[in-house]
Write a protein that holds these residues in place. Structure first.
Motif, short mmCIF file in Angstrom:
data_model
loop_
_atom_site.label_atom_id
_atom_site.label_comp_id
_atom_site.label_asym_id
_atom_site.label_seq_id
_atom_site.Cartn_x
_atom_site.Cartn_y
_atom_site.Cartn_z
N ALA A 119 6.54 12.06 -2.91
CA ALA A 119 6.98 10.68 -3.18
C ALA A 119 8.30 10.39 -2.49
CB ALA A 119 7.10 10.46 -4.69
N ASN A 121 8.88 4.23 3.47
CA ASN A 121 8.93 2.84 3.02
C ASN A 121 10.26 2.18 3.38
OD1 ASN A 121 7.76 0.62 1.40
ND2 ASN A 121 9.44 1.06 0.01
N ALA A 178 -0.10 -3.33 -4.68
CA ALA A 178 -0.20 -2.01 -5.30
C ALA A 178 -1.02 -2.07 -6.59
CB ALA A 178 1.20 -1.47 -5.58
N LEU A 207 1.95 6.38 -7.25
CA LEU A 207 0.96 7.38 -7.64
C LEU A 207 1.52 8.79 -7.55
CD1 LEU A 207 -2.24 5.89 -5.95
CD2 LEU A 207 -1.84 6.13 -8.41
N LEU A 208 2.16 9.11 -6.43
CA LEU A 208 2.72 10.45 -6.26
C LEU A 208 3.81 10.73 -7.29
CD1 LEU A 208 3.02 10.57 -2.36
CD2 LEU A 208 1.58 12.07 -3.76
N GLY A 259 2.33 1.59 -3.42
CA GLY A 259 1.34 2.13 -4.34
C GLY A 259 1.24 3.65 -4.23
N ALA A 260 1.30 4.16 -2.99
CA ALA A 260 1.27 5.62 -2.80
C ALA A 260 2.48 6.28 -3.44
CB ALA A 260 1.23 5.94 -1.30
N ILE A 261 3.66 5.64 -3.34
CA ILE A 261 4.87 6.18 -3.96
C ILE A 261 4.69 6.27 -5.47
CG2 ILE A 261 7.31 5.76 -4.43
CD1 ILE A 261 7.42 4.34 -1.68
N LEU A 297 0.83 -1.20 0.00
CA LEU A 297 0.00 0.00 0.00
C LEU A 297 0.87 1.26 0.00
CD1 LEU A 297 -2.74 -1.05 2.60
CD2 LEU A 297 -2.93 -1.04 0.10
N VAL A 298 1.94 1.21 0.78
CA VAL A 298 2.88 2.34 0.80
C VAL A 298 3.54 2.49 -0.57
CG1 VAL A 298 4.92 3.33 1.91
CG2 VAL A 298 3.28 2.01 3.27
N VAL A 323 7.48 9.76 1.18
CA VAL A 323 6.85 8.45 1.39
C VAL A 323 7.85 7.33 1.10
CG1 VAL A 323 4.94 6.94 0.72
CG2 VAL A 323 4.60 9.41 0.82
#
Length: 310
Positions: free
Chosen positions: A157, A164, A190, A83-84, A79-81, A76-77, A160
């Motif tokens: 990013a 990570n 992700a 996306l950003l 995935g955030a990276i 999940l982390v 985050v």
């Protein structure tokens, strides 16, 4: 003593990883638009997961429940990276994106120092300050303007990504697991998130795939096969055949290659002060990489950049 030719053969694949990582920001700009970022991420990792899954099949079957859960949480982390970083890359220049994301190199020791309550060398603090000044000049194009939205997304990013790295180093279930298997779990998690969000974030992945021409498919395959699969397997090989510090220094040339691709192929134009800012970022991050020496707690392990870059 190693022969020079032997050392070169060991270093060249790692240097090539830094080169393809540096090209990834330009590749993202060639294959994605703001409305198709999520769909592109589904396609990119949809191509990677089957190949990586075949290689990881045996260790995946041995993963314990705790390892699956830890891998999914870090996914999940991750995935955030993605996306950003990807949204940021399509809203700023490839040069800016490549240089700003390199701030992870100075953010990580700063965060480790705060968690361990151990001071950093003054030389590292000076290097970090130099990198921050460089980013201010770069993103303001040498002026006092506020950074663009894309610059701020890539900066997010980098933050985050630091989270990570620290979480990976401190999660016992991850540290004791097979790297290949856990990487697959993270990427699969992700990708599932991207697939779930895709219908609400723009065109569906298969519609985007059908609209791609040969050039866009070429860039997409570049991201999937070279920037992800090739990079991951070279890193796994390199840490077994050379020193982690040597791998780290070679991979640390990534922002330099990002600037080279951005200026020569993407036509990014930087004014004199912005060029100075970019140079300060390169000097500051490399100086910081060489001088950071944060004592870690017993359970922590040194971790370099994530092996699946955006």
């Amino acid at each position: 003593m190693r022969a020079p030719s032997s050392t070169l053969l060991r270093d060249l694949p790692v240097l090539l990883v830094a080169v393809v990582w540096g090209s990834s920001f330009l590749a993202v700009q060639r294959v994605a638009e703001p409305g198709t970022v999520v769909a592109m991420l589904v396609l990119r990792f949809g191509l990677v997961l089957p190949v990586l899954g075949l290689a990881a099949w045996s260790p995946l079957r041995r993963l314990r429940r705790a390892e699956w859960l830890a891998g999914a949480g870090l996914g999940l982390v991750l995935g955030a990276i993605f996306l950003l970083e990807t949204f940021g890359a399509v809203h700023t220049s490839a040069t800016n994106a490549g240089l700003i994301i390199s701030l992870t190199i100075v953010f990580t020791p700063l965060a480790e120092s705060a968690l361990a309550r151990m001071p950093l060398p003054r030389s590292f603090l000076a290097a970090a300050a130099l990198a921050v000044v460089g980013i201010a000049l770069l993103t303001g194009d040498g002026g006092l303007r506020a950074p663009a939205s894309g610059d701020l997304l890539v900066l997010g990013a980098a933050v985050v990504r630091t989270v990570n790295v620290l979480a990976t180093a401190r999660t016992r279930a991850i540290r004791e697991s097979d790297t290949l298997a856990v990487t697959w779990v993270q990427l699969a998690t992700a990708t599932l998130v991207f697939a779930a969000v895709a219908p609400f974030a723009g065109p569906l992945p298969w519609s985007v795939a059908a609209a791609y021409g040969p050039a866009q498919w070429g860039w997409l395959l570049h991201l999937a096969l070279l920037c992800t699969l090739f990079a991951f397997f070279v890193q796994m090989w390199a840490v077994r055949t050379t020193s982690p510090s040597r791998v780290s220094l070679l991979l640390g040339t990534e922002p330099l290659w990002a600037a080279v691709f951005g200026i020569t192929l993407a036509g990014n134009h930087l004014g004199p002060l912005a060029l100075l800012g970019g140079a300060l970022v390169l000097v500051g991050t490399e100086w910081g990489r060489r001088t950071a020496a944060v004592p870690r707690r017993e359970e922590a392990q040194p971790v370099e950049r994530a092996s699946v870059p955006a």
